[in-house]
Design an enzyme around this catalytic site. Structure first.
Site, PDB file in Angstrom:
ATOM      1  N   LYS A  22     -38.895  30.989  59.084  1.00  0.00           N
ATOM      2  CA  LYS A  22     -37.502  30.629  59.371  1.00  0.00           C
ATOM      3  C   LYS A  22     -36.598  31.861  59.254  1.00  0.00           C
ATOM      4  O   LYS A  22     -35.838  32.175  60.168  1.00  0.00           O
ATOM      5  CB  LYS A  22     -37.008  29.532  58.423  1.00  0.00           C
ATOM      6  CG  LYS A  22     -35.629  29.020  58.817  1.00  0.00           C
ATOM      7  CD  LYS A  22     -34.981  28.194  57.731  1.00  0.00           C
ATOM      8  CE  LYS A  22     -34.207  29.081  56.783  1.00  0.00           C
ATOM      9  NZ  LYS A  22     -33.359  28.378  55.834  1.00  0.00           N
ATOM     10  N   ASP A  34     -34.931  24.846  60.582  1.00  0.00           N
ATOM     11  CA  ASP A  34     -34.410  24.525  59.251  1.00  0.00           C
ATOM     12  C   ASP A  34     -34.355  23.005  59.144  1.00  0.00           C
ATOM     13  O   ASP A  34     -34.865  22.283  60.011  1.00  0.00           O
ATOM     14  CB  ASP A  34     -33.044  25.189  59.018  1.00  0.00           C
ATOM     15  CG  ASP A  34     -31.942  24.486  59.813  1.00  0.00           C
ATOM     16  OD1 ASP A  34     -32.260  23.692  60.737  1.00  0.00           O
ATOM     17  OD2 ASP A  34     -30.763  24.700  59.491  1.00  0.00           O
TER      18      ASP A  34
END
Ligand code: SF4
Length: 245
Positions: free
Chosen positions: A151, A170
């Protein structure tokens, strides 16, 4: 009689009655049809034409640190903490040599502060010792930094370097991707793989920004504001609070 379910939501009175959308056990008939994906992308692009990363930063290093600090924390909170942090330790070299206790104090309010302080200092050391003081520009390299998973790698590569190495997944991207039936998986890695197959690569960076903003403003976790949602006619999620079809 219509049942009002979204008392706090603004609504267009021409949009039809306020009724809870009937649950469609099968969801969309063809959720991955190219024309449906294209329509979702177009609606998001129109709704969020200038969307950018909400974490304040001036360079790749600051964005890396801010993204590490944003785990389990709001961007607003991170943005309150980082100005003092970067004033005190403006470069990876300075942060690599910092007192860990002082770093912990500076990032305390972002939560999990001992781990985060250790990770940002570890990341600073790897950046200095292995990459000449610059955050690297490939996923394999950036993943060598402590505290950096895919991420954070995607955030930095995409938002700072403009490199579409993957899709940022996310909590918002994960939730919305499932509601929009773009994936049935529950782990960020698998969701990213599914999204990468159906979203054109030149949309990967903006698409995740758009979904994150949509997830914060409209498609919120507990009570999505479907009555205000630009994707409503394309969405058959069982989480819907209002439906026009
Ligand atoms: S219609 Fe509702 S559940 Fe579907 S994307 Fe919009 S806000 Fe989310």
């Amino acid at each position: 009689m219509a049942t009002r379910l979204t008392s706090d939501a603004k609504r267009d009175e021409t949009a039809g009655p306020l009724v809870k959308a009937p649950r469609k056990p099968g969801g969309s008939k063809k959720p991955l049809a190219p024309e449906r994906i294209a329509a979702i992308l177009e609606e998001l692009r129109k709704a969020y034409p200038d969307v950018v990363c909400a974490l304040t930063h001036k360079n790749a290093w600051e964005l890396t640190v801010a993204t590490i600090l944003s785990a389990q924390c709001t961007d607003v909170r991170v943005n309150l903490v980082t100005p003092a942090l970067f004033k005190r330790f403006p470069t990876p070299k300075a942060m690599a040599a910092a007192s860990l206790l002082e770093l912990e104090e500076l990032v305390r309010t972002t939560g999990f502060f001992r781990n985060k302080a250790k990770n940002i200092q570890g990341a600073a050391r790897v950046v200095v010792e292995e990459f000449g003081g610059k955050v690297p520009q490939t996923m394999d390299e950036i993943l060598r930094l402590p505290g950096v998973a895919r991420k954070t790698g995607n955030v930095v590569l995409g938002s700072w370097y403009g490199i579409a190495a993957g899709v940022v997944v996310d909590t918002h991207v994960l939730r919305l991707s499932r509601r929009l039936e773009l994936t049935s998986h529950t782990t960020p890695e698998k969701v990213e793989q599914d999204l990468a197959k159906i979203i054109p690569q030149d949309r990967w960076i903006q698409f995740s920004h758009e979904l994150i903003h949509h997830g914060r403003a409209i498609c919120i976790a507990r009570k999505p504001r479907c009555v205000d949602c630009t994707l409503e006619r394309l969405c058959d999620s069982s989480d819907k609070t209002w439906g026009s079809h």
